[in-house]
Design an enzyme around this catalytic site. Structure first.
Site, PDB file in Angstrom:
ATOM      1  N   ASP A 243       0.881  -1.154   0.000  1.00 17.22           N
ATOM      2  CA  ASP A 243       0.000   0.000   0.000  1.00 17.22           C
ATOM      3  C   ASP A 243       0.927   1.215   0.000  1.00 17.22           C
ATOM      4  OD1 ASP A 243      -2.335   1.614   0.366  1.00 17.22           O
ATOM      5  OD2 ASP A 243      -1.801   1.773   2.478  1.00 17.22           O
TER       6      ASP A 243
ATOM      7  N   ASP B 261      -0.867  -0.477   6.110  1.00 13.87           N
ATOM      8  CA  ASP B 261      -0.894   0.113   7.448  1.00 13.87           C
ATOM      9  C   ASP B 261      -2.163  -0.237   8.210  1.00 13.87           C
ATOM     10  OD1 ASP B 261      -2.722   1.599   6.077  1.00 13.87           O
ATOM     11  OD2 ASP B 261      -1.949   3.559   6.677  1.00 13.87           O
TER      12      ASP B 261
ATOM     13  N   ASP C 220      -7.246  -1.835   4.660  1.00 16.52           N
ATOM     14  CA  ASP C 220      -6.470  -2.916   4.046  1.00 16.52           C
ATOM     15  C   ASP C 220      -6.823  -4.293   4.591  1.00 16.52           C
ATOM     16  OD1 ASP C 220      -5.029  -1.208   2.406  1.00 16.52           O
ATOM     17  OD2 ASP C 220      -3.484  -0.851   3.919  1.00 16.52           O
TER      18      ASP C 220
END
Length: 772
Positions: free
Chosen positions: A459, A663, A667
């Site tokens: 990411d 993080d 996600d």
């Protein structure tokens, strides 16, 4: 050894399951509850009076630990630990002495138990060895007396020391239909003992066998097995102690009272709402937020970051970190039983309790090992019986006795313990080594496969970048509706980095938030709410359909992350945000690519912002996706997993292992979809992570550490399996007389236990000192 089960209480009660487990296995079960915080207190009277009496509000369970100690489970948000001790009971109570780390305590108790049995076995075996091997005068005349003493001592060893092996092996065979390693130990020691008893019977009837009795064989075998197990248990315990995270928890804290006075209290008595002081060169008792003071904090024992970190007002402190020369006043945010130390320790314990798939190979080998050895024993007996009668021209009785000694030696020399230790010893040490380097494995499966990673997917925000966005450009298009106040009210409670950056920017301008009715986070898009009948939305330009808006396009063209705010669908404000790259991001990506690992970037950010950051890397455009929703990230990873990876100069095809590093914000789906989910974390909020690996320091280089630990661990396990195979093949051939002029005498066959186990133990322990 702890185990974990899912229990259907509608089918069987907890007590019923405990009774069944104790009846069908050799384990003793203890019921442990986890309904929140717990505290052990000393009660001067009868514990039953407290248990049956009225409980204070917030207490969920009370049970007696011993005659004087009761364990209280309670909700720390309802009643604090200090209030519970001081005001919760009709009679004053005190804290019980602090109990040791339960993992360490259970391990130490097991080591002591094995140690006592080993010592007893040694004390009983030494006289048997002396009577058998020492050159006493007129030994032949006293042979019956010596043999009688040896029989008595060998019987004690067989019953007291080797006795526990019998129920364990037989219960596993009868109830679980599993052939365990202990069954081979039972067969070998029993065979040696029974043969010696029979030989003693012949001696008493003055028909002594040519081999005589070898009680020293059964006693020495049991003793060496116990010595091997003691060494393995002690080595495992030392490894666990050396990596114990809970040992970082300090015992005392300096509480700051409302009137400004200070009081030193037991750390266990800290509760929500407390303020404590951290003195110079002392350890932080629990997680908190600095409210005054400045100092440098050493967090290396938890995060792996060797450089001290400057902490001042508003900074977060991690339990177990060490203060520098300053004095800090801290507001508690997490109580000791639920702080970073306890959370990490729980995750490390969880990883140690999980089994990697490679353990299934070891279990399967163990299942076949015993039948194979028993079959070889029968074959060896038959072969030597035939050789003794047909080639050596011995009588049937002499050939039978010789065949039995060879067969017993094969049984004794076969050592399954090394196979059983091959995987768990390495996993225990590896989880600790990784934790010391700022990487927490939450499952043993991740340790097994991380080194085979073929694709790493990052990411962007908060992973490759710092995740500390700042507003670089802003445009307010409609100030008549109190745009800034409405926007701040909408986003002030959002935890997304973009919302936090905008809220911080507005607060710095002195804006006061307007109360918004029921604001809701829309995952991967933004925030929405309502005020005075107006619909408010704030988020990315795609969700709001403003990508081509005349005020948004210039911001996008400059490579900023765009954040828009609309009132009833009309653009009221637009912000351009920028982020900075992590220091180690470029070097980490380069190292991954040098290892032929494909690197990908998925981001929900605008295309211009993504391209501006990724331009610094040599990542193919085909591996970059911007404006991704959580579902699109999941689909991308799923597509990678469905492809066959071709890597290296030999173009060898293999199954993809995809590691996703994010993080944790938006996600969760991608973390779950990937072969290995890696959660970037600052060190204070690991409890919410559902990933397989947690990086305790904000550094993507942690994934290189994870791969290194995985690679070295698997090499150690491969060595252990290889050594176990080589040892057993060579030892069985030697014991079976395959080398004709060289064989292992039955009385020395038990030494093979040490020869096989010690290299396996050493391979696991030495992993701790390998440079990662």
């Amino acid at each position: 050894m702890p185990a974990e089960f899912d229990l259907d209480v509608s089918a069987q009660s907890v007590d019923g399951v405990i009774r069944h487990l104790e009846r069908t296995t050799e384990f003793k079960c203890e019921r442990v509850t986890n309904r929140g915080s717990s505290l052990d207190l000393l009660y001067p009277g009868d514990a039953a009076d407290i248990i049956k009496g009225e409980w204070p509000s917030g207490v969920t369970d009370i049970r007696a630990v011993d005659k004087r100690t009761i364990r209280i489970e309670f909700d720390a948000k309802v009643i604090g630990a200090r209030d519970l001790v001081q005001n919760g009971w009709p009679h004053p109570m005190k804290l019980a002495p602090p109990s040791a780390d339960p993992t360490l305590y259970a391990g130490a108790r097991h080591v002591r138990h094995v140690g006592y049995l080993t010592l007893l076995s040694i004390l009983l075996t030494i006289p048997v060895l002396v009577l058998s091997w020492a050159p006493f005068p007129n030994k032949e005349k006293k042979e019956t007396t010596f043999a009688s003493v040896s029989l008595a001592l060998a019987t004690l060893v067989q019953v007291i020391v080797a006795g526990p092996f019998y129920p364990k092996a037989l219960k596993a065979l009868v109830f679980s239909r599993v052939i365990e390693m202990d069954l081979l130990i039972v067969l070998s020691t029993t065979a040696a003992y029974v043969f010696s008893v029979v030989a003693f019977g012949y001696l008493v009837t003055h028909q002594a066998l040519s081999t005589g009795q070898f009680f020293e064989t059964s006693t020495l075998l049991v003793t060496l097995i116990m010595v091997g197990r003691f060494i393995a248990a002690l080595a495992r315990q030392k490894a666990v102690e050396s990596i114990s995270i809970r040992s970082l928890q300090t015992s005392f804290a300096t509480l700051v009272l409302p009137n400004g006075d200070e009081e030193e209290i037991d750390t266990r008595l800290l509760q929500y709402g407390d303020v404590f002081r951290v003195s110079p060169e002392s350890r932080v008792p629990t997680d908190g937020t600095v409210i005054s003071g400045t100092s440098e904090i050493d967090e290396s024992m938890l995060t792996g970051e060797s450089r001290p970190v400057v902490k001042s007002k508003g900074s977060q402190l991690i339990a177990g970190s060490i203060n520098g020369s300053g004095v800090l006043t801290v507001k508690l945010t997490r109580i000791p039983g639920d702080n970073t130390i306890s959370t990490i320790a729980s995750m490390v314990d969880e990883a140690k309790l999980t089994k990697p798939k490679i353990q299934e190979i070891a279990d399967q080998v163990a299942t076949y090992f015993v039948p194979v050895v028993v079959s070889l024993t029968i074959i060896v007996f038959c072969i030597w019986l035939a050789i003794g009668i047909t080639i050596q021209q011995k009588s049937a009785s002499e050939a039978t006795i010789q065949s039995i000694t060879y067969a017993i030696t094969v049984l004794i020399v076969s050592c399954p313990c090394a196979i059983g230790l091959a995987v768990p010893m390495v996993i225990v040490v590896a989880t600790g080594v990784a934790a010391e380097n700022g990487v927490v494995f939450k499952s043993a499966d991740a340790i097994e496969i991380a080194w085979k990673t073929t694709d790493v997917v990052f990411d962007k925000t908060g992973t490759l970048t710092q995740g500390k966005l700042s507003v670089a450009e802003s445009e307010i298009l409609d100030s008549s509706v109190g745009t800034k106040a409405l926007l701040l009210g909408l986003v002030k409670d959002s935890k997304h980095p973009v919302s936090i950056a905008v809220a911080t920017h507005l607060k710095s301008q002195g804006v006061s938030a307007t109360a918004i009715s029921d604001p809701k986070n829309v995952i991967g898009k933004g925030v929405e709410g309502a005020f005075a009948g107006r619909t408010l939305r704030a988020g990315n330009s795609r969700w709001l359909g403003l990508t081509d808006h005349a005020s948004v396009q210039p911001i996008l063209s400059r490579g900023y992350t765009v954040f828009c705010f609309t009132v009833n669908g009309k653009l009221a404000a637009a912000f351009g945000l920028q982020d900075s790259m992590r220091e180690d991001a470029l070097s980490t990506v380069v190292k991954l690519q040098e290892r032929n690992i494909a690197v990908h970037v998925l981001s929900g950010d605008d295309d211009g912002a993504v391209r501006a950051v990724i331009a610094q890397f040599s990542i193919p455009s085909a591996n970059i996706r911007s404006r991704c929703t959580p579902a699109e990230k999941q689909a991308y990873i799923k597509d990678l997993l469905s492809k066959t990876s071709t890597q290296g100069s030999k173009r060898k095809q293999k199954q993809p292992i995809v590691m996703f590093c994010g993080d944790g914000t938006n996600d969760a789906v991608a973390l779950a979809q990937a072969s290995i989910g890696v959660h970037m974390n600052g060190g204070t909020d690991v409890a919410k992570s559902a990933a397989d690996v947690v990086l305790m320091r904000p550094s993507v280089a942690g994934i290189l550490v994870a791969m290194a630990v995985s690679r070295k661990s698997m090499h150690r396990i491969a060595f252990n399996f290889g050594w176990s195979f080589v040892y057993n093949v060579f030892a069985i051939l030697l014991a079976a007389g395959a080398f004709v002029h060289a064989r292992i005498p039955p009385e020395f066959a038990g030494l093979g236990e040490l020869v096989s186990v010690l290299p396996v133990v050493a391979a696991g322990i030495l992993l701790k000192w390998v440079k990662i």
